[in-house]
Scaffold this active site. Structure first.
Site, PDB file in Angstrom:
ATOM      1  N   GLU A   1       1.968   4.381   6.809  1.00 12.46           N
ATOM      2  CA  GLU A   1       1.977   4.120   8.258  1.00 12.46           C
ATOM      3  C   GLU A   1       3.384   3.774   8.740  1.00 12.46           C
ATOM      4  OE1 GLU A   1      -2.596   2.542   8.920  1.00 12.46           O
ATOM      5  OE2 GLU A   1      -1.060   1.096   8.402  1.00 12.46           O
TER       6      GLU A   1
ATOM      7  N   GLY B   1      -4.257  -4.051   6.918  1.00 13.16           N
ATOM      8  CA  GLY B   1      -5.597  -4.520   6.545  1.00 13.16           C
ATOM      9  C   GLY B   1      -6.366  -3.426   5.817  1.00 13.16           C
TER      10      GLY B   1
END
Ligand code: 5RP
Length: 225
Positions: free
Chosen positions: A105, A98
């Site tokens: 990540e 998001g």
């Protein structure tokens, strides 16, 4: 209790897993913010840590708080990574991205011995997909990938920042897709998406999470895989 407080509760529980001398991964987003803030205080109180940041935004915040940020190449392997999520199901599967940092990540999660996800209780779901799944694409291919995803019934929408294309830290695009009604198993969907040239990464994190910490009112609920 508000989502903000639940994020703090989860973040403060998660940082208990960090010990002096560790090399850690720092996630991105509003929940990760409270974790980074807490780690900054731990460092100011004398804890020795090295950290790899999953975004430019996180790197800036961590550096400002006195955390020693190093590259992934320097770190080689991470002891613990703490990151947020957009959705978490009961099988430790996630939708992330998001905040647009899904690529770094996922790389950081892959290279970490222990992955802890922190979230407020609204992120806890029984089925993934109410949140649109972010897909990171190479700009050269974004338009054609969008058409292909449309053909797969995934209602792709290229992410924008105002009137400009949204750009990730790697200068790639993001396409958000709707997987709520897809009948394809998530592992198969992930595989199918990754075979389309130009898709760099998806926000499906299906295997990396070891621990989920959910802020629930005043309490932190810790779930181990
Ligand atoms: C960024 C992410 C974030 O972890 C995710 O979007 C959750 O963010 P927040 O804690 O602000 O709700 O995956 O790429």
């Amino acid at each position: 209790m508000s989502a903000v407080n639940e994020k703090k509760v989860a973040a403060l529980e998660a940082v208990k897993y960090i010990k002096s001398g560790m090399t850690i991964g720092l996630g991105t987003g509003s929940t990760a913010f409270y974790m980074i803030e807490a780690i900054g205080a731990m460092v100011q109180n004398g804890m020795e840590l090295k950290a790899v940041a999953t975004s430019n935004e996180t790197e800036k915040l961590a550096t400002k708080l006195g955390i020693n940020v190093i590259t992934l190449a320097e770190a080689k392997r991470l002891d613990v990574t703490i990151d947020g999520a957009d959705e978490v199901d009961e099988n430790f599967k996630l939708i992330k991205g998001g905040g647009g940092a899904l690529l770094r990540e996922k790389i950081v999660a892959h290279n970490s011995d222990l992955n802890i996800i922190i979230a407020d209780s609204s992120k806890n779901v029984t089925k993934l997909g109410k949140f649109k799944l972010p897909i990171e694409t190479i700009p050269f291919a974004t338009q054609l990938i969008t058409a292909e995803l449309d053909g797969m019934g995934l209602s792709p929408v290229q992410r924008m920042r105002g009137t400009e294309d949204y750009k990730t830290d790697e200068n790639n695009d993001i396409i958000d897709i709707d997987i709520w009604n897809t009948e394809i198993k998530l592992t198969d969907l992930e595989q199918q998406l990754k075979t389309i040239p130009g898709i760099v990464e998806t926000g499906l994190f299906l295997t990396t999470t070891n621990l989920v910490i959910i802020g629930n009112g005043e309490n932190a609920i810790v779930k181990k895989r």
